[in-house]
Design a protein around this motif. Structure first.
Motif, PDB file in Angstrom:
ATOM      1  N   TRP A 140     -25.261 -47.937 -53.149  1.00 25.42           N
ATOM      2  CA  TRP A 140     -24.508 -48.644 -54.188  1.00 25.42           C
ATOM      3  C   TRP A 140     -23.138 -49.035 -53.648  1.00 25.42           C
ATOM      4  CZ3 TRP A 140     -26.132 -43.545 -54.692  1.00 25.42           C
ATOM      5  CH2 TRP A 140     -25.143 -42.557 -54.573  1.00 25.42           C
TER       6      TRP A 140
ATOM      7  N   ASP B  91     -20.647 -43.889 -62.096  1.00 23.42           N
ATOM      8  CA  ASP B  91     -19.373 -43.492 -61.493  1.00 23.42           C
ATOM      9  C   ASP B  91     -19.246 -41.974 -61.485  1.00 23.42           C
ATOM     10  OD1 ASP B  91     -18.590 -46.081 -61.181  1.00 23.42           O
ATOM     11  OD2 ASP B  91     -17.061 -46.062 -62.743  1.00 23.42           O
TER      12      ASP B  91
ATOM     13  N   ASN C 221     -20.505 -43.266 -46.237  1.00 23.05           N
ATOM     14  CA  ASN C 221     -19.664 -44.334 -46.753  1.00 23.05           C
ATOM     15  C   ASN C 221     -19.470 -45.340 -45.624  1.00 23.05           C
ATOM     16  OD1 ASN C 221     -17.895 -45.951 -48.114  1.00 23.05           O
ATOM     17  ND2 ASN C 221     -16.190 -44.510 -48.098  1.00 23.05           N
TER      18      ASN C 221
ATOM     19  N   GLU D 278     -27.583 -44.775 -61.677  1.00 23.74           N
ATOM     20  CA  GLU D 278     -26.369 -44.399 -60.938  1.00 23.74           C
ATOM     21  C   GLU D 278     -25.127 -44.612 -61.782  1.00 23.74           C
ATOM     22  OE1 GLU D 278     -22.797 -44.722 -58.654  1.00 23.74           O
ATOM     23  OE2 GLU D 278     -23.743 -46.440 -59.633  1.00 23.74           O
TER      24      GLU D 278
ATOM     25  N   ASN E 193     -19.048 -49.792 -53.592  1.00 28.07           N
ATOM     26  CA  ASN E 193     -17.845 -49.044 -53.950  1.00 28.07           C
ATOM     27  C   ASN E 193     -16.794 -49.936 -54.586  1.00 28.07           C
ATOM     28  OD1 ASN E 193     -18.366 -46.401 -53.304  1.00 28.07           O
ATOM     29  ND2 ASN E 193     -17.718 -46.603 -51.183  1.00 28.07           N
TER      30      ASN E 193
ATOM     31  N   SER F 141     -17.764 -46.676 -58.162  1.00 26.35           N
ATOM     32  CA  SER F 141     -18.845 -47.590 -57.790  1.00 26.35           C
ATOM     33  C   SER F 141     -18.747 -48.867 -58.598  1.00 26.35           C
ATOM     34  CB  SER F 141     -20.207 -46.911 -57.941  1.00 26.35           C
ATOM     35  OG  SER F 141     -20.279 -46.094 -59.082  1.00 26.35           O
TER      36      SER F 141
ATOM     37  N   TYR G 209     -20.609 -38.112 -57.408  1.00 24.73           N
ATOM     38  CA  TYR G 209     -21.269 -39.114 -58.221  1.00 24.73           C
ATOM     39  C   TYR G 209     -22.324 -38.460 -59.117  1.00 24.73           C
ATOM     40  CZ  TYR G 209     -19.280 -42.760 -55.234  1.00 24.73           C
ATOM     41  OH  TYR G 209     -18.426 -43.590 -54.567  1.00 24.73           O
TER      42      TYR G 209
END
Length: 454
Positions: A204, A155, A224, A153, A206, A189, A164
């Motif tokens: 993940w 940013d 989110n 993962e 933030n 992230s 992302y």
């Protein structure tokens, strides 16, 4: 931006702690010292098993270390093929591992790349790159329950709030597929705040207060979810139980307060982990158990705390007078758990513990306490024991032989109301015969008989 090199409060040196934690848990011991980058370093660690551990960090240049004997010796791993410093690591075995860089020197963001080695670091091959000008690999994490599934993962490559970058594998890293989860306003992230339960559920942290991006349907949709009431500029710690419902979240400055959810992050309840623990934190949950750990930057008696009731209550563990833990990771093998933690100046801590594998069948509140007959019975070598508690209780469940000698403690922790199952596996030293199991929960006491036939 959200990575650790923006945190001015991180203590970078050894500190002598006053006092010793008064608790019955095993404690963390020193397991070596590895080199770290000059300047502000934020090392990451990955635990393959009791003996094999990978560590990675670097400021402007990659530094990777590995032990294959439980920390007795640490080997400097070649970094040929890796450009720039690395900010995350995941080890598969003694020869195979992944690392991800920060896109530009010092983790400033850019066209970030993650790499793989299959020869112990002699060579590193690029697996994927983000493109753009703001990529930064926060974590490469594989599922503990479905180890063929993992994600890398990053940013948003085009800046905060944009889509992302997530690369997924379903075949143990043989092939990877890039996806671009939608961005959320202002959100990037956070380093090492990645959670992967299985191919359906991953999340993940933030850089917008106490919040996380999560999918529960394998990446079809993302949400989110924010833990209201926690202060801080970004999520530094995130962990979930493998029921995908119970989780913990903390920010860069929220300690000793963390958020706790029992509905997958839809809502959160503040929990105080106890005075003294402060600073940047990481949180880890041991799969198949109610045991979780949290590390802070500083603490009065130690910088790692443990919970055996799913994050409701916490006990401080001593950490060999070390502070400044930047990352920790664990590997469970049966009822044994092997943990390693790394500090900002490269000191490595380790611990070995025994955990209880208690599974909550459901959270329906039973009418009363009960202890069911084990099944199968007779058994060889494993059997299952179910029990129910109508309210939150301290539960103690033990196995005894026919003479009343204690054989094993299966449960010794606080549990919420519900119906539970725990497995018992007879060791090679146990002979055929009659055994008993006894539960004590509040004022409820019950004993049943079982038969081992080898």
């Amino acid at each position: 931006m959200k990575r650790r090199n923006l945190l001015s409060f991180l203590v970078l040196s050894f500190a002598l702690l006053i006092g010793i934690a008064n608790n019955g848990y095993s404690q963390w011991t020193l397991a070596g010292q590895v080199p770290v980058g000059t300047g502000t370093a934020y090392p990451s660690i990955s635990v393959v098993d009791a003996n094999i551990v990978w560590e990675a960090d670097g400021v402007n240049t990659p530094i990777i270390n590995r032990t294959t004997n439980g920390g007795l010796n640490w080997i400097s791993v070649p970094t040929t093929g890796i450009s720039m410093d690395v900010f995350c690591v995941w080890g598969i075995d003694a020869n195979t591992a992944y690392v991800g860089n920060g896109g530009a020197a010092g983790g400033a963001g850019g066209n970030a790349t993650f790499y793989k080695t299959t020869d112990g670091g002699t060579t590193w091959t690029p697996v994927g790159s983000t493109g753009g000008t703001a990529g930064f690999f926060n974590g490469i994490v594989f599922s503990k329950t479905v180890p063929t599934f993992g994600i890398a993962e990053s940013d948003p490559p085009n800046g905060s709030g944009q889509a992302y970058y997530v690369s997924k594998t379903t075949d143990g890293g043989q092939t990877w597929t890039v996806t671009n989860p939608p961005g959320f306003s202002g959100a990037a992230s956070a380093q090492n705040s990645i959670v992967v339960i299985d191919p359906m559920f991953y999340a993940w942290g933030n850089n917008v207060a106490a919040s996380m991006i999560v999918t529960t349907d394998g990446g079809v949709t993302f949400n989110n979810r924010t833990a209201a009431g926690l202060t801080g500029t970004f999520t530094s710690g995130l962990a979930f139980k493998d029921d995908k419902l119970t989780g913990l979240i903390a920010t860069s400055t929220s300690l000793p307060s963390v958020g706790r959810t029992t509905n997958g992050g839809v809502s959160w309840t503040p929990v105080n982990t106890g005075a003294g623990l402060t600073g940047y934190c990481t949180i880890k949950w041991i799969e198949g158990t109610n045991t979780c750990y949290i590390s802070g930057n500083a603490g009065a008696s130690g910088v790692i705390r443990k919970s055996t009731d799913g994050g409701l209550t916490w006990t401080t563990m001593t950490t060999s007078s070390l502070t400044g833990v930047t990352h920790m990771e664990f590997k469970r093998s049966g009822t044994s758990v092997y943990g390693y933690a790394v500090t900002a100046n490269g000191a490595i801590l380790k611990i070995t513990e025994t955990v209880t594998l208690v599974n909550q069948i459901n959270s329906s509140v039973p009418d009363g306490y009960s202890l069911n007959q084990n099944y199968p019975n007779p058994f060889n070598p494993a059997t299952k024991i179910n029990f129910s508690i109508p309210r939150s209780s301290k539960v103690n469940l033990k196995i005894y032989d026919a003479l009343g000698k204690e054989i094993e403690t299966l449960v010794n922790e606080n549990l919420q109301a519900g119906n539970y199952s725990v497995d018992f596996k007879a060791g090679a030293d146990l002979t055929s015969g009659v055994y008993y199991y006894k539960i004590i929960a509040d004022n409820f006491v019950s004993t049943r008989k079982m038969m081992l036939v080898k």
